[in-house]
Design an enzyme around this catalytic site. Structure first.
Site, PDB file in Angstrom:
ATOM      1  N   GLU A 125       0.847  -1.199   0.000  1.00 33.39           N
ATOM      2  CA  GLU A 125       0.000   0.000   0.000  1.00 33.39           C
ATOM      3  C   GLU A 125       0.874   1.238   0.000  1.00 33.39           C
ATOM      4  O   GLU A 125       2.011   1.192   0.465  1.00 33.39           O
ATOM      5  CB  GLU A 125      -0.840   0.049   1.293  1.00 33.39           C
ATOM      6  N   LYS A 127       2.186   4.592   1.605  1.00 31.03           N
ATOM      7  CA  LYS A 127       2.229   5.110   2.973  1.00 31.03           C
ATOM      8  C   LYS A 127       1.770   6.557   2.918  1.00 31.03           C
ATOM      9  O   LYS A 127       2.479   7.442   2.441  1.00 31.03           O
ATOM     10  CB  LYS A 127       3.634   5.002   3.552  1.00 31.03           C
ATOM     11  N   ASP A 129       0.764  10.239   3.839  1.00 31.74           N
ATOM     12  CA  ASP A 129       1.360  11.201   4.757  1.00 31.74           C
ATOM     13  C   ASP A 129       0.295  12.214   5.189  1.00 31.74           C
ATOM     14  O   ASP A 129       0.251  13.332   4.712  1.00 31.74           O
ATOM     15  CB  ASP A 129       2.531  11.894   4.056  1.00 31.74           C
ATOM     16  N   ARG A 148      -4.440  10.016  16.682  1.00 34.50           N
ATOM     17  CA  ARG A 148      -3.484   9.011  17.141  1.00 34.50           C
ATOM     18  C   ARG A 148      -2.921   9.365  18.513  1.00 34.50           C
ATOM     19  O   ARG A 148      -2.684   8.491  19.333  1.00 34.50           O
ATOM     20  CB  ARG A 148      -2.345   8.863  16.124  1.00 34.50           C
ATOM     21  N   TYR A 239      -7.062   1.966   6.122  1.00 39.18           N
ATOM     22  CA  TYR A 239      -6.173   0.894   5.677  1.00 39.18           C
ATOM     23  C   TYR A 239      -5.996  -0.206   6.701  1.00 39.18           C
ATOM     24  O   TYR A 239      -5.195  -1.105   6.510  1.00 39.18           O
ATOM     25  CB  TYR A 239      -4.807   1.463   5.300  1.00 39.18           C
ATOM     26  N   LYS A 327      10.449   3.525   2.864  1.00 36.12           N
ATOM     27  CA  LYS A 327      10.267   4.953   2.579  1.00 36.12           C
ATOM     28  C   LYS A 327      10.969   5.383   1.300  1.00 36.12           C
ATOM     29  O   LYS A 327      11.936   4.760   0.872  1.00 36.12           O
ATOM     30  CB  LYS A 327      10.843   5.757   3.739  1.00 36.12           C
ATOM     31  N   CYS A 420      25.371  35.894  22.491  1.00 33.05           N
ATOM     32  CA  CYS A 420      24.003  35.562  22.113  1.00 33.05           C
ATOM     33  C   CYS A 420      23.418  36.708  21.279  1.00 33.05           C
ATOM     34  O   CYS A 420      23.471  37.862  21.704  1.00 33.05           O
ATOM     35  CB  CYS A 420      23.163  35.345  23.373  1.00 33.05           C
ATOM     36  N   CYS A 423      20.518  38.402  23.678  1.00 31.75           N
ATOM     37  CA  CYS A 423      20.760  39.099  24.947  1.00 31.75           C
ATOM     38  C   CYS A 423      22.218  39.518  25.110  1.00 31.75           C
ATOM     39  O   CYS A 423      22.584  40.112  26.122  1.00 31.75           O
ATOM     40  CB  CYS A 423      20.316  38.231  26.122  1.00 31.75           C
ATOM     41  N   CYS A 436      23.719  29.893  24.895  1.00 30.41           N
ATOM     42  CA  CYS A 436      23.591  31.134  25.645  1.00 30.41           C
ATOM     43  C   CYS A 436      23.286  30.748  27.088  1.00 30.41           C
ATOM     44  O   CYS A 436      22.260  30.126  27.364  1.00 30.41           O
ATOM     45  CB  CYS A 436      22.451  31.982  25.074  1.00 30.41           C
ATOM     46  N   CYS A 442      17.506  35.769  29.135  1.00 30.38           N
ATOM     47  CA  CYS A 442      17.535  35.882  27.674  1.00 30.38           C
ATOM     48  C   CYS A 442      16.107  35.865  27.121  1.00 30.38           C
ATOM     49  O   CYS A 442      15.382  34.895  27.295  1.00 30.38           O
ATOM     50  CB  CYS A 442      18.337  34.725  27.087  1.00 30.38           C
TER      51      CYS A 442
HETATM   52  S1  IVH Z   1      -0.587   0.306   8.740  1.00 31.33           S
HETATM   53  C1  IVH Z   1       0.579  -0.961  12.976  1.00 31.33           C
HETATM   54  N1  IVH Z   1      -0.811   1.367   6.412  1.00 31.33           N
HETATM   55  O1  IVH Z   1       2.101   5.549   8.948  1.00 31.33           O
HETATM   56  C2  IVH Z   1       0.342  -0.860  11.540  1.00 31.33           C
HETATM   57  N2  IVH Z   1      -0.089   2.758   8.197  1.00 31.33           N
HETATM   58  O2  IVH Z   1       4.656   5.197  10.985  1.00 31.33           O
HETATM   59  C3  IVH Z   1      -0.787   0.014  11.271  1.00 31.33           C
HETATM   60  N3  IVH Z   1       0.280   5.077   7.566  1.00 31.33           N
HETATM   61  O3  IVH Z   1       0.991   6.530  11.928  1.00 31.33           O
HETATM   62  C4  IVH Z   1      -0.483   1.009  10.287  1.00 31.33           C
HETATM   63  N4  IVH Z   1      -0.255   4.851   5.452  1.00 31.33           N
HETATM   64  O4  IVH Z   1      -0.888   6.136  10.410  1.00 31.33           O
HETATM   65  C5  IVH Z   1      -0.483   1.584   7.682  1.00 31.33           C
HETATM   66  N5  IVH Z   1      -1.106   2.176   4.272  1.00 31.33           N
HETATM   67  C6  IVH Z   1      -0.777   2.385   5.545  1.00 31.33           C
HETATM   68  C7  IVH Z   1      -0.386   3.651   6.032  1.00 31.33           C
HETATM   69  C8  IVH Z   1      -0.044   3.789   7.370  1.00 31.33           C
HETATM   70  C9  IVH Z   1       0.138   5.690   6.391  1.00 31.33           C
HETATM   71  C10 IVH Z   1       0.738   5.755   8.795  1.00 31.33           C
HETATM   72  C11 IVH Z   1       0.145   5.302  10.072  1.00 31.33           C
HETATM   73  C12 IVH Z   1       1.232   5.451  11.088  1.00 31.33           C
HETATM   74  C13 IVH Z   1       2.434   5.703  10.293  1.00 31.33           C
HETATM   75  C14 IVH Z   1       3.450   4.677  10.695  1.00 31.33           C
END
Ligand code: IVH
Length: 690
Positions: A125, A127, A129, A148, A239, A327, A420, A423, A436, A442
């Site tokens: 999947e 990831k 952001d 979270r 997800y 990543k 500094c 200050c 400092c 300061c």
């Molecule tokens: S699975 C414990 N799937 O990435 C596993 N996480 O550092 C449950 N995130 O804060 C997470 N896309 O919110 C999963 N396709 C994806 C994701 C995902 C983004 C986020 C997740 C978590 C962070 C992990």
């Protein structure tokens, strides 16, 4: 009923109205799903609006028909004072992450070893952001949405999440019945195009733009007035199933299919893989398309598909062993350093900062980058006027990677100032850092302390950001933290950017924090080494501020996770009369950190007992040992009369025999888990997640 009907506002017959409202809701939810989630509307916007208005009308005439899952309830209710902190259904863990293909190979090796015969299938999947969120459904109805937070508990933002059109208020049940209870995990996203438009509007109206779509999504989620959240364009992609009562699934793929059927929107381009090469190819293809996507992703996630096998692998306290985030390389761009400035933080550390010719890196405009410290500057030989490569990884502060070009005639190397910049106190060198030492005089450090005091994890004072802190100090309104509590709206109204309403709001927001949770207050004080986790642990253990202030190093080290370095830093902080005077001044303004029952008597060593682990238990033994230590227990290798108990898994051998012979208590893994829970810890069972 037509317009002339004199009875047109009389409540319609209840049963008829109930049936009509139910029909309308079903229709509206179906069309909203088609429109927002599936992107294939079947009726015109006008026709949809007409259905919606009719439902609103019925609910106005017959308020008893109003239900929390009614589509009319998306619009947002009364503004809230603050968000409640609530525990998650199951811990929202992080993901282990890497940028190295070799690490991916090792991950695959570990999985193969754990699975034995059966070769693994992975689900892949993007990831995402954005801002992570938990969505809880009871009998198919959305009852709670929680940020979270720290992974164990977060903020209840249900009212805000309701306003996001792709979040089902009620699970769809056309293809699959709703479970009695379920919790899902997903990501709140703001699309890049919406983010840019939104930021442009903020700038036009003289407000601070958000730094990234992720910040913008998180900030939008945390609006006390849900009408504001409703006005932001947000989406939630789910997800993961965090918890589920009722029929479980054998694989993640089945869970994904179910989530789709229940009406959620899922990330695009989910894929399956059985080999590392397939994983690498997926990663590469996503990375190549990254800039074309309308949302931010920072990598791909690899998850073992088989949920039974996952349970067998378990997790660390931080991440599951069956998943890995692979990543992308951080985004890089080239720009010029216009100037190198020096900023002074709350702890007095001087940081060189590159002021850059603004450049867009992955959808975000960057104009500053930290240069860390003098060693780093020297090592990379970065100077004013140089052309440099900068990178931005996720949310972290952009960094200067390297100099890519400089003119033949170049500025001399940058020197850290000898005093500094704020200050003018002569600086001291502390390893690579330049500091400092004027902690109490300061203004820059005071500004930093104010921002920290009001930060989200600290007292969470809305409106007490950097700009305001600067003004408060520069105008002489605040000389120490305690002065914040004496501010009056009239004084604030004289500052730029403040009007009557914002001035009153800030004063009220500060006053509203006079009974903070102890852990927040402790963190807010900015004690060296005391982050949110240590602050929480100290607060739980000691229960009140006095006990923490007067604790000696030995008493502090009774708290698990606190070693000599931390205890020294903490005692030194509280031994400094200027710190205690500053704290006393805050308390004298009527601030009362909320006390709790101390979990254990600070004098008595927190010893939960000596345990021996033997046999095969459902989670790795090292993890069980780690958990036992975290609740104040000791782990020993051999069974003796002094052993408090033995945790025996399958195929336990001689240690179990010995325990029985000596009359030492033998616990099953489940009994052990209950014991840990009684001591305030948690043991992942590995099975309850799916
Ligand atoms: S699975 C414990 N799937 O990435 C596993 N996480 O550092 C449950 N995130 O804060 C997470 N896309 O919110 C999963 N396709 C994806 C994701 C995902 C983004 C986020 C997740 C978590 C962070 C992990």
């Amino acid at each position: 009923m037509n317009a002339e009907d004199p009875r047109r506002d009389a409540p319609p017959d209840l049963e008829k109205a109930r049936a009509e409202a139910a029909d309308l809701r079903r229709e509206i939810l179906r069309h909203a799903h088609l429109y927002y989630v599936e992107d294939r509307p079947e009726i015109s916007d006008d026709a949809y609006d007409a259905l919606f208005r009719r439902l609103q009308e019925l609910e106005r005439l017959r308020p008893e028909l109003l239900t929390p899952d009614s589509p009319t309830q998306r619009v947002g209710g009364e503004p809230q004072e603050r968000f409640e902190t609530v525990p998650h259904t199951a811990p929202m863990l992080s993901l282990d992450s890497t940028q190295e293909p070799d690490e991916v190979r090792r991950f695959d090796d570990r999985i193969r070893k754990a699975l034995g015969e059966e070769p693994p299938t992975y689900i892949l999947e993007p990831k995402l952001d954005g801002a992570s969120i938990e969505l809880v459904y009871e009998a198919g109805v959305l009852v709670r949405a929680v940020t979270r937070g720290n992974g164990r508990e977060g903020e209840d933002v249900t009212g805000n999440v309701r306003t996001i059109p792709t979040v089902p208020l009620r699970l769809r049940t056309e293809e699959r019945p709703a479970p009695p209870f379920a919790a899902f995990r997903g990501e709140v996203m703001m699309y890049l195009s919406d983010f840019e438009a939104f930021n442009a509007r903020l700038v036009e109206t003289g407000q601070e733009p958000y730094a990234s779509p992720r910040n913008s999504a998180a900030g939008s989620l945390r609006q006390l007035d849900s009408h504001i959240t409703a006005s932001r364009k947000l989406d939630v992609l789910v997800y993961d199933i965090l918890a589920l009562d009722g029929d479980g699934f054998a694989t993640d793929t089945q869970g994904v299919e179910a989530m789709r059927q229940w009406g959620f929107r899922l990330p695009d381009r989910l894929a399956m893989a059985t080999t590392v090469d397939e994983i690498l190819a997926y990663h590469e293809s996503f990375q190549a398309d990254r800039d074309e996507l309308d949302y931010e992703i920072d990598g791909v996630v690899i998850k073992l598909d088989d949920l039974g096998a996952r349970a067998g692998m378990g997790m660390t306290s931080h991440h599951p062993r069956w998943a890995l985030a692979y990543k992308f390389e951080p985004r890089k761009e080239i720009t010029r350093i216009e100037k190198i400035a020096v900023s002074v933080g709350r702890t007095g550390v001087l940081t060189p900062v590159a002021l850059l010719r603004p450049v867009v890196v992955g959808g975000v405009t960057i104009s500053r980058a930290s240069l860390h410290n003098r060693e780093e500057l020297r090592r990379k030989d970065i100077r004013e006027g140089d052309t440099v490569r900068i990178q931005r990884a996720g949310d972290v502060i952009p960094q200067v990677v390297e100099v890519v070009h400089h003119d033949a005639k170049r500025e001399p190397p940058f020197e850290m100032p000898s005093e500094c910049p704020t200050c003018h106190t002569p600086v001291v060198e502390d390893g690579p850092r330049t500091v400092c030492p004027n902690r109490f005089g300061c203004p820059a450090q005071l500004k930093g302390r104010i921002v920290h005091f009001g930060a989200r994890e600290a007292l969470d004072i809305e409106g007490l950001g950097e700009e305001t802190a600067n003004l408060l100090v520069d105008r002489g309104l605040v000389h120490e933290l305690a002065d914040l509590f004496d501010l009056r709206p009239e004084q604030l109204m004289e500052l730029e950017g403040f009007a009557e309403k914002s001035a009153t709001n800030l004063v009220d927001a500060i006053a509203a924090r006079k009974q903070p949770e102890l852990r927040r207050f402790l963190f807010a004080l900015g004690v060296p080494e005391v982050g949110t986790t240590v602050a929480r642990d100290l607060a739980t253990y000691f229960g009140n501020l006095e006990a923490i202030r007067s604790a000696d190093a030995a008493a502090l080290e009774m708290v698990s996770g606190i070693g000599p370095k931390m205890s020294d830093a903490i005692t030194a902080f509280f031994a400094d009369a200027r710190n205690t005077a500053a704290i006393d001044a805050v308390l004298a303004r009527g601030v009362e950190p909320r006390e709790t029952e101390p979990v254990s008597e600070p004098q008595a060593p927190a010893d939960a007992g000596a345990a021996v682990f033997t046999g095969t238990i459902p989670i790795p033994r090292s993890q069980a040992e780690e958990i036992w230590r975290s609740v104040g227990g000791r782990v020993v290798g051999a069974v003796s009369k002094k052993t408090n108990f033995v945790v025996a898994g399958e195929n336990a051998g001689s240690k179990l025999e010995k325990a029985e012979k000596l009359g030492v208590t033998v616990l099953s893994f489940e009994e052990f888990a209950r014991k840990v829970e009684a001591l305030g810890g948690t043991v992942p069972s590995g099975t309850e997640d799916e």
